[in-house]
Design an enzyme around this catalytic site. Structure first.
Site, PDB file in Angstrom:
ATOM      1  CG  LEU A   1      -8.884  -1.621  -5.564  1.00 50.97           C
ATOM      2  CD1 LEU A   1      -8.196  -0.718  -4.549  1.00 50.97           C
ATOM      3  CD2 LEU A   1      -8.763  -3.081  -5.134  1.00 50.97           C
TER       4      LEU A   1
ATOM      5  CB  SER B   1      -3.277   4.264   1.158  1.00 48.93           C
ATOM      6  OG  SER B   1      -2.004   4.216   0.556  1.00 48.93           O
TER       7      SER B   1
ATOM      8  CB  SER C   1       0.379  10.314   3.759  1.00 48.68           C
ATOM      9  OG  SER C   1       1.223  10.102   2.696  1.00 48.68           O
TER      10      SER C   1
ATOM     11  CB  ALA D   1      -6.709  12.291   2.962  1.00 49.00           C
TER      12      ALA D   1
ATOM     13  CB  SER E   1      -6.175   0.765 -10.046  1.00 47.79           C
ATOM     14  OG  SER E   1      -5.535   1.785  -9.309  1.00 47.79           O
ATOM     15  NE  ARG E   2      -8.752   6.710 -12.659  1.00 48.00           N
ATOM     16  CZ  ARG E   2      -9.606   7.641 -13.007  1.00 48.00           C
ATOM     17  NH1 ARG E   2      -9.699   8.011 -14.264  1.00 48.00           N
ATOM     18  NH2 ARG E   2     -10.372   8.212 -12.110  1.00 48.00           N
TER      19      ARG E   2
ATOM     20  CG  ASP F   1     -10.245  -9.074  59.337  1.00 43.40           C
ATOM     21  OD1 ASP F   1      -9.410  -8.529  60.094  1.00 43.40           O
ATOM     22  OD2 ASP F   1     -11.004  -8.432  58.588  1.00 43.40           O
TER      23      ASP F   1
ATOM     24  CB  ILE G   1     -18.256  -2.721  63.802  1.00 39.18           C
ATOM     25  CG1 ILE G   1     -16.871  -2.614  63.137  1.00 39.18           C
ATOM     26  CG2 ILE G   1     -18.691  -1.380  64.372  1.00 39.18           C
ATOM     27  CD1 ILE G   1     -16.842  -1.736  61.909  1.00 39.18           C
TER      28      ILE G   1
ATOM     29  N   GLY H   1     -17.541  -6.845  57.878  1.00 38.41           N
ATOM     30  CA  GLY H   1     -18.449  -6.780  56.723  1.00 38.41           C
ATOM     31  C   GLY H   1     -18.570  -8.138  56.052  1.00 38.41           C
TER      32      GLY H   1
ATOM     33  CG  PHE I   1     -19.109  -4.404  52.916  1.00 35.05           C
ATOM     34  CD1 PHE I   1     -19.885  -5.463  53.368  1.00 35.05           C
ATOM     35  CD2 PHE I   1     -17.950  -4.693  52.205  1.00 35.05           C
ATOM     36  CE1 PHE I   1     -19.500  -6.781  53.130  1.00 35.05           C
ATOM     37  CE2 PHE I   1     -17.559  -6.000  51.961  1.00 35.05           C
ATOM     38  CZ  PHE I   1     -18.335  -7.053  52.430  1.00 35.05           C
TER      39      PHE I   1
HETATM   40  P1  NAI Z   1      -9.225   4.103  -9.581  1.00 35.64           P
HETATM   41  O1  NAI Z   1      -8.787   5.432 -10.059  1.00 35.64           O
HETATM   42  O2  NAI Z   1      -9.120   2.967 -10.530  1.00 35.64           O
HETATM   43  O3  NAI Z   1     -10.693   4.202  -9.072  1.00 35.64           O
HETATM   44  C1  NAI Z   1     -11.152   5.259  -8.295  1.00 35.64           C
HETATM   45  C2  NAI Z   1     -12.511   5.677  -8.806  1.00 35.64           C
HETATM   46  O4  NAI Z   1     -13.019   6.704  -7.959  1.00 35.64           O
HETATM   47  C3  NAI Z   1     -12.452   6.248 -10.211  1.00 35.64           C
HETATM   48  O5  NAI Z   1     -13.324   5.530 -11.051  1.00 35.64           O
HETATM   49  C4  NAI Z   1     -12.893   7.685 -10.036  1.00 35.64           C
HETATM   50  O6  NAI Z   1     -13.655   8.203 -11.118  1.00 35.64           O
HETATM   51  C5  NAI Z   1     -13.704   7.639  -8.773  1.00 35.64           C
HETATM   52  N1  NAI Z   1     -13.783   8.923  -8.123  1.00 35.64           N
HETATM   53  C6  NAI Z   1     -12.776   9.821  -7.958  1.00 35.64           C
HETATM   54  N2  NAI Z   1     -13.240  10.907  -7.328  1.00 35.64           N
HETATM   55  C7  NAI Z   1     -14.555  10.694  -7.066  1.00 35.64           C
HETATM   56  C8  NAI Z   1     -15.562  11.465  -6.425  1.00 35.64           C
HETATM   57  N3  NAI Z   1     -15.306  12.668  -5.935  1.00 35.64           N
HETATM   58  N4  NAI Z   1     -16.784  10.942  -6.339  1.00 35.64           N
HETATM   59  C9  NAI Z   1     -17.074   9.724  -6.876  1.00 35.64           C
HETATM   60  N5  NAI Z   1     -16.157   8.981  -7.496  1.00 35.64           N
HETATM   61  C10 NAI Z   1     -14.905   9.450  -7.595  1.00 35.64           C
HETATM   62  O7  NAI Z   1      -8.388   3.771  -8.259  1.00 35.64           O
HETATM   63  P2  NAI Z   1      -8.252   2.484  -7.343  1.00 35.64           P
HETATM   64  O8  NAI Z   1      -6.848   2.092  -7.307  1.00 35.64           O
HETATM   65  O9  NAI Z   1      -9.258   1.484  -7.647  1.00 35.64           O
HETATM   66  O10 NAI Z   1      -8.519   3.117  -5.916  1.00 35.64           O
HETATM   67  C11 NAI Z   1      -9.653   2.894  -5.138  1.00 35.64           C
HETATM   68  C12 NAI Z   1      -9.366   3.342  -3.724  1.00 35.64           C
HETATM   69  O11 NAI Z   1      -8.323   2.571  -3.173  1.00 35.64           O
HETATM   70  C13 NAI Z   1      -8.905   4.785  -3.598  1.00 35.64           C
HETATM   71  O12 NAI Z   1      -9.461   5.350  -2.432  1.00 35.64           O
HETATM   72  C14 NAI Z   1      -7.426   4.678  -3.451  1.00 35.64           C
HETATM   73  O13 NAI Z   1      -6.872   5.782  -2.774  1.00 35.64           O
HETATM   74  C15 NAI Z   1      -7.316   3.418  -2.653  1.00 35.64           C
HETATM   75  N6  NAI Z   1      -6.033   2.760  -2.708  1.00 35.64           N
HETATM   76  C16 NAI Z   1      -5.635   2.096  -3.843  1.00 35.64           C
HETATM   77  C17 NAI Z   1      -4.454   1.451  -3.869  1.00 35.64           C
HETATM   78  C18 NAI Z   1      -4.039   0.655  -5.034  1.00 35.64           C
HETATM   79  O14 NAI Z   1      -3.003  -0.008  -4.942  1.00 35.64           O
HETATM   80  N7  NAI Z   1      -4.777   0.685  -6.123  1.00 35.64           N
HETATM   81  C19 NAI Z   1      -3.526   1.502  -2.732  1.00 35.64           C
HETATM   82  C20 NAI Z   1      -4.047   2.153  -1.577  1.00 35.64           C
HETATM   83  C21 NAI Z   1      -5.251   2.755  -1.601  1.00 35.64           C
END
Ligand code: NAI
Length: 719
Positions: A20, A150, A164, A166, A197-198, A496, A516, A519, A549
Site C-alpha cells: 500500500l 485494520s 488487533s 495495536a 500485499s505480502r 407573566d 420588582i 427581567g 440578568f
Molecule cells: P507490506 O508488508 O506490503 O508493506 C509494509 C511495509 O512496511 C513493508 O515494506 C515493510 O518493510 C515496512 N515496514 C515494516 N516495519 C517497518 C518499520 N519498523 N519501519 C519502517 N518500515 C517498516 O504491507 P501492506 O499490506 O502494504 O500494509 C501496509 C499497512 O496497511 C500496514 O500497517 C498494515 O497493517 C495495514 N493493513 C493492510 C491490510 C491489507 O489488506 N493489506 C489490511 C489492514 C491493514
C-alpha cells in the site's frame, strides 16, 4: 495533470517500499508532491533490514519524473524520518503512517516479544512519527495525518490479538490528534484498507486477491490528505474501488431503575438486557461531550422528569400561543415604547403603514411554554419551588418576517441541568413554529433554582449559549430611559403574572423591599434602545439577542443602556442610574445590518481632523488593495481629544479594509494618538519615532508592523 494536486507539499509515507505504501508514494509524487519514501526493508515478520525496498520505489518515482528521497529508519525512530523530510525538502505537510508487520499467533501463544514488536511498529511508530511532525504542522497551520488501522482491530480476527490491539489503539490516537489539531487545520483520519500485499497473501481468499490492488485505495488516502478535504477524526474503510465511513454506534439502551434514589440490582440488568443490546435504533456520537450529554438525559429520565411530566416527550410538550395586534401593542407599551417618540408609533398603531412587532415579543411564547412544561421537575431528586427560581439568562433568535397576529406552537426540550452546589441551573430550549410549520423563534431560557443543587449532576455544560464580554473601552453610545412606577403592572398583562412583580406581601416573602420589575421588561427596554441607536427602529434588522440578568430593577428607576458596536454585533450593558448598578450584563444584540439615523454621540465627533485622513486612506486602499495587503496586519487607532478617546478606526490591511470601529478579532497593533498629532504625522510635520519617544503616540502589540505603515501615511503628506 489537472485536478487535485500537491505541488510544493512534502509527504512522508512510512513503509513505502512495498504494498500500500508504495502505491501511496507513487500517487502523491504523480500529483506534484515531494515524497519521503520510508522503509526499513525488513521481513514480513519484522526481522532484518535493507535499503533496497525504499531505493527501488524512489528510483521508480524518479523514472516517472517525480521527486522523492529514501529513508531507511524504523518508524519507532519517527523523529529521524521527519528530519529526512526537513533536511531534503525543508518542510512536512502530510504524513501517512502505514508501515506494518505481522506476528500472528493464537492468543495463548503470543510471547512478550511478539506483543512488544507489534505494538512498537504500529502504535509507537505512528506515535513517534506523528509527534515529530505535529508541532511543525500546527505552526504552519496546515497538516494532514493518516493512521492505518485494520478490520482486525475493529472486529477482531483469530490469531491477531497483538495486531488487533495495536490497530484499534490507532483509532483512539487518531481521534485525539484530530481534536487537538483541529483549530490549526491539522486533521487526522484513519484508513482501514483491504489490499493484496505480502501481509495478506495467505489471509485473503485467492479468488479476490487479484482484485484488491493497492492502487484502488491510494486515491482515498490521497483525498483524505488534500487541503480541500475537511474530514477529521473519521475512520474510512476502502477496498476494491469502494470506500465508506465506519463509526462506533451505541444502542438506545435502557434505564435500569425507576427512580434515581434506587440502587441497581443484577436482576434489574437481566430484566432489561434485551433493550440494552437492542441495536435497532442505535446512534453514533460525534464527541465525548455528546455521549456525556446523553448520559445526563438518561439521568433526567430516572428522575421521572421526562415521559410523564410532558417535557421532551413528543406532542405533550407542545404549547399553543395565540396572539393578535392587541398583544403586540400591549407588549410594546409594557417595554416603554411611547408616542413621545414619533418613530415608535409603528409599534403602537395597527393601521400604521409600517406596523411592526418588537422582536422581543417573541420571547413570550417560550416563557409560557416553559412555565407549562413543568421544568421544575427537571432537577433529579429535588422539588423545585417556583418561588425560588430566578430567571438567569435569555437568548432569542428570530427567523423570517415577524407577524403581529397568529398562532405559535412551541416545543420545549431540556438542554441541560447543571449542579452549581448552591442551586441547580435548568436550561431549556424552546422552538416556536407558526401554523405552516416554519420555525419563527428559537429561545433558550436559563433558570437558577436556589437551593436545588448538590444532586450529583455536572457543574458545567456545553449546551448553554454563552454571554459575551463587552469590549474594553468606553461605550460607543448610551441611552437613558426612565421606567414608570406602573411599569411592572403594565408589563405583567403580557403574560407573566407572578405576584412578585405587583404584590408587596409576595415581594417581602421573596426578600425584596418592593415588587420588582420583570427581567424581561428591562430586556425589552434595552433591546429597544439598541434598535433606536443602531437600527433606526427597524425591527426587521433584528436577528438575535442574549442577556444575563444580574440584579433586580424597581419600577420607577432609570435604565441606562451602554452600547458597543463590533460590526453587526451590538454589545450592551444595562445600568440602574440611581444606584449605578449593572442589571443586565454580558449581553448583545446581533443585527442583520446596522442602520444609523444619526451617528451615536461617542462615535460622532464630526470635527475630527483624523476623519479626513482616514477617508483619504480608505480611497487609497480601495484604489490599490494589493499595496495594503503587502503591509498586512490589523491596526486599531484610538483617536483622542483633550485626553479622552473620541473615536476608533480599524485598518485591516490583511483584508484591505479600513473602517470606523474596532476589528472583529484582536488587532496586531493598537495605536493611540490625539486627533491633532495624527494630522501632524500625516502632514509629515511630526516624525513617528519622535511622537513615540515623546509619548504622543502610544503603541501596543506588534511594534515592528507599525513601522511598516510609514509609506501609507507618508503619501498623506499631500493633505
Ligand atoms: P507490506 O508488508 O506490503 O508493506 C509494509 C511495509 O512496511 C513493508 O515494506 C515493510 O518493510 C515496512 N515496514 C515494516 N516495519 C517497518 C518499520 N519498523 N519501519 C519502517 N518500515 C517498516 O504491507 P501492506 O499490506 O502494504 O500494509 C501496509 C499497512 O496497511 C500496514 O500497517 C498494515 O497493517 C495495514 N493493513 C493492510 C491490510 C491489507 O489488506 N493489506 C489490511 C489492514 C491493514
Amino acid at each position: 495533470m489537472t485536478g487535485l494536486r500537491f505541488d510544493g507539499q512534502v509527504v512522508i509515507v512510512t513503509g513505502a517500499g512495498a504494498g500500500l505504501g508504495r502505491a501511496y508514494a507513487h500517487l502523491f509524487a504523480s500529483r506534484g508532491a515531494k515524497v519521503v519514501v520510508n522503509d526499513l526493508g525488513g521481513s514480513r515478520h519484522g526481522d532484518g533490514s535493507s535499503s533496497k525496498a525504499a531505493d527501488t520505489v524512489v528510483e521508480e518515482i524518479k523514472r516517472n519524473g517525480g521527486n522523492a528521497v529514501p529513508d531507511y529508519n524504523s518508524v519507532v525512530e519517527g523523529e529521524k524520518i521527519v528530519k529526512t523530510a526537513l533536511d531534503n525538502f525543508g518542510r512536512i505537510d502530510i504524513l501517512i503512517n502505514n508501515a506494518g508487520i505481522l506476528r500472528d499467533k493464537s492468543f495463548a501463544r503470543i510471547s512478550d516479544q511478539d506483543w512488544d514488536l507489534i505494538q512498537n511498529v504500529h502504535l509507537k511508530g505512528s506515535f513517534k512519527t506523528s509527534q515529530a511532525a505535529f508541532p511543525i504542522m500546527k505552526k504552519q497551520k496546515f497538516g494532514r495525518i493518516v493512521m492505518t488501522s485494520s478490520n482486525s482491530g475493529l472486529y477482531g480476527n483469530f490469531g491477531q490479538a497483538n495486531y488487533s490491539a495495536a490497530k484499534m489503539a490507532l483509532v483512539g490516537l487518531a481521534k485525539t490528534i484530530a481534536i487537538e489539531g483541529a483549530s490549526s487545520n491539522v486533521y487526522c483520519n484513519v484508513i482501514v484498507p483491504t489490499a493484496a500485499s505480502r501481509l495478506t497473501q495467505d489471509i485473503l481468499p485467492p479468488e479476490i486477491y487479484d482484485e484488491l490492488k493497492p492502487e484502488l485505495i491510494a486515491p482515498v488516502v490521497g483525498y483524505l490528505s488534500h487541503e480541500s478535504c475537511s474530514e477529521n477524526g473519521s475512520i474510512i474503510e476502502a477496498a476494491a474501488g469502494w470506500a465508506g465511513k465506519c463509526s462506533i454506534v451505541r444502542s438506545n439502551g435502557s434505564v435500569l431503575r425507576s427512580n434515581i434514589k434506587d440502587n441497581v440490582t443484577l436482576e434489574n440488568v437481566k430484566e432489561n438486557w434485551g433493550k440494552i443490546v437492542d441495536m435497532s435504533d442505535a446512534k453514533t456520537f460525534q464527541s465525548i461531550q455528546d455521549v456525556t450529554g446523553a448520559l445526563v438525559g438518561s439521568l433526567e429520565g430516572q428522575a421521572g422528569t421526562t415521559g410523564d411530566s410532558g417535557v421532551d416527550s413528543g406532542s405533550e410538550n407542545e404549547d399553543i400561543f395565540n396572539f393578535s395586534d392587541r398583544d403586540t401593542i400591549l407588549y410594546a407599551l409594557g417595554v416603554g415604547a411611547s408616542l413621545k417618540n414619533p418613530k415608535e408609533l409603528k409599534f403602537l398603531y395597527e393601521n400604521h403603514e409600517d406596523f411592526q412587532t418588537l422582536p422581543t415579543f417573541y420571547i413570550l411564547p417560550s416563557l409560557q411554554a416553559n412555565f407549562n412544561s413543568d421544568f421544575t421537575a427537571a432537577v433529579p431528586g429535588k422539588d423545585v419551588n417556583l418561588s425560588q427560581v430566578l430567571h438567569g439568562e435569555q437568548y432569542l433568535e428570530v427567523f423570517g418576517d415577524l407577524q403581529s397576529e397568529g398562532q405559535l406552537i412551541s416545543k420545549v426540550t431540556i438542554a441541560e441541568v447543571l449542579d452549581k452546589g448552591s442551586g441547580a441551573v435548568v436550561v431549556t430550549n424552546v422552538d416556536s413554529l407558526n401554523q405552516k410549520g416554519d420555525l419563527v423563534a428559537r429561545n433558550q431560557i436559563v433558570i437558577f433554582a436556589v437551593g436545588a443543587g448538590n444532586f450529583g449532576g455536572p457543574r458545567t455544560g456545553t449546551k448553554t449559549i454563552p454571554c459575551q464580554n463587552k469590549p474594553d473601552r468606553s461605550p460607543d453610545a448610551s441611552v437613558v430611559q426612565k421606567t414608570s412606577i406602573d411599569q411592572a403592572a403594565l408589563y405583567r398583562l403580557s403574560g407573566d403574572r407572578n405576584p412578585l412583580h405587583i404584590d408587596p406581601g409576595m415581594a417581602a416573602v421573596s426578600g425584596f423591599d418592593r415588587p420588582i420589575l420583570h427581567g424581561l421588561c428591562s430586556l425589552g427596554f434595552s433591546v429597544r434602545a439598541v434598535l433606536e441607536t443602531f437600527a433606526d427602529y427597524d425591527a426587521s434588522l433584528f436577528k438575535a439577542c442574549k442577556v444575563r440578568f444580574t440584579k433586580p430593577v424597581i419600577p420607577g428607576q432609570s435604565l441606562r443602556v451602554d452600547m458597543w458596536k463590533v460590526n453587526n454585533r451590538i454589545h450592551f450593558e444595562t445600568i440602574v442610574v440611581e444606584t449605578n448598578t449593572a442589571v443586565i450584563t454580558g449581553a448583545y444584540v446581533d443585527l442583520k445590518s446596522v442602520k444609523l439615523s444619526q451617528v451615536p454621540p461617542n462615535m460622532s465627533d464630526s470635527n475630527l481632523k483624523s476623519d479626513a485622513i482616514f477617508e483619504f486612506i480608505i480611497e487609497q486602499v480601495n484604489a490599490d488593495p494589493s499595496k495594503a495587503k503587502s503591509i498586512g496586519g490589523v491596526f486599531l487607532y484610538n483617536i483622542t481629544k483633550d485626553g479622552k478617546q473620541v473615536k476608533q478606526w480599524t485598518m485591516d490591511l490583511k483584508n484591505a479594509k479600513v473602517f470606523q470601529g474596532t476589528p472583529e478579532g484582536k488587532p496586531s497593533t493598537t495605536l493611540t494618538i490625539s486627533d491633532e498629532d495624527f494630522l501632524l504625522l500625516a502632514e509629515g510635520k511630526l516624525q513617528p519615532q519622535q511622537a513615540f519617544m515623546k509619548g504622543k503616540l502610544k503603541i501596543t502589540g506588534n511594534l515592528m508592523l507599525a513601522q511598516k505603515l510609514a509609506p501609507l501615511l507618508k503619501t498623506n503628506a499631500k493633505l
